[in-house]
Design an enzyme around this catalytic site. Structure first.
Site, short mmCIF file in Angstrom:
data_model
loop_
_atom_site.label_atom_id
_atom_site.label_comp_id
_atom_site.label_asym_id
_atom_site.label_seq_id
_atom_site.Cartn_x
_atom_site.Cartn_y
_atom_site.Cartn_z
N CYS A 82 0.84 -1.20 0.00
CA CYS A 82 0.00 0.00 0.00
C CYS A 82 0.88 1.26 0.00
O CYS A 82 1.64 1.46 -0.93
CB CYS A 82 -1.01 -0.02 1.15
SG CYS A 82 -2.37 1.16 0.91
N HIS A 191 -3.85 -4.54 -0.45
CA HIS A 191 -3.47 -5.15 0.82
C HIS A 191 -3.59 -6.67 0.71
O HIS A 191 -4.70 -7.21 0.82
CB HIS A 191 -4.38 -4.66 1.96
CG HIS A 191 -4.11 -3.27 2.40
ND1 HIS A 191 -3.14 -2.97 3.33
CD2 HIS A 191 -4.69 -2.10 2.06
CE1 HIS A 191 -3.13 -1.66 3.54
NE2 HIS A 191 -4.05 -1.11 2.78
N GLU A 193 -2.77 -8.81 2.89
CA GLU A 193 -3.19 -9.33 4.19
C GLU A 193 -4.69 -9.18 4.43
O GLU A 193 -5.24 -9.77 5.37
CB GLU A 193 -2.39 -8.66 5.32
CG GLU A 193 -2.83 -7.26 5.69
CD GLU A 193 -2.32 -6.16 4.77
OE1 GLU A 193 -2.52 -4.98 5.10
OE2 GLU A 193 -1.72 -6.49 3.71
#
Length: 210
Positions: A82, A191, A193
């Site tokens: 990011c 992202h 994650e």
């Protein structure tokens, strides 16, 4: 044996979710700004959320830009996520204020020209066929984005001495860089994650490449 990954703690980023995701991807994770740990790890992850200028200020407090540069000088893998991707470029412009980045790549991170901002939610990407990060993922796989700014051009000229970078694009109003794989330095605007199974797969690909 698990690969060691340093998750750079400089006051910006989803450290807990990134740590969990990297651990699930098979890494031994240290959340740290200790230079010795950062330089010794098999891989370094640079997270980032919020404003470009604030991230750069936090990074400089722990001399993060130097640690990134030192690792890359030795061909040691780094992954930006990011805003952790955005700060790898020369500069960022937010609200008319220009901030110097790490300058690992030329170019400027600027506001997207789109009817709805931020770009928040799931989106597909267009990855090159020889991508390491996206290997084994279908073309219609979606990843989770939350951003208003992005790099919208690639200004690094071709070189006879280095392999051409692998560029992955996405679109929200305009095309922008969703990921870059450039030797030891990789980054994603989305992202991983927060991207469910697809993000977990991508992180495993990166960890397995270390």
């Amino acid at each position: 044996m698990r690969k060691s990954v340093a998750l750079l703690d400089y006051g910006s980023g989803n450290l807990h979710s990134a740590e969990r995701a990297l651990t699930r991807a098979g890494a031994q994770v240290d959340v740290t700004a200790d230079p010795q740990v950062v330089l010794a790890a098999d891989g370094l992850v640079v997270p980032g959320v919020g404003a470009f200028a604030a991230c750069m200020a936090g990074l400089r407090e722990v001399r993060g830009e130097r640690l990134i540069g030192q690792r890359l000088a030795g061909g040691r893998p780094v992954l930006g996520i990011c805003v952790g991707m955005q700060i790898l470029f020369e500069r960022g412009v937010e609200f008319g204020v220009e901030t110097d980045g790490c300058a690992e790549w030329p170019g400027t991170v600027e506001r997207l020209s789109a009817p709805v901002l931020p770009h928040m939610g799931w989106n597909t990407v267009s990855a090159p066929v020889d991508s390491v990060l996206f290997a084994g993922l279908d073309a219609d796989t979606r990843f989770y984005f939350v951003h208003t700014y992005a790099a919208q051009a690639w200004d690094l000229p071709p070189s006879d001495h280095f392999a051409a970078p692998k560029l992955t694009w996405a679109e929200h109003g305009v095309p922008f860089l969703a990921a870059v794989e450039n030797g030891a330095l990789s980054a994603t605007q989305f992202h991983p994650e927060k991207s469910g199974d697809a993000g977990a797969h991508l992180l495993r690909n990166w960890v397995n490449s270390l």
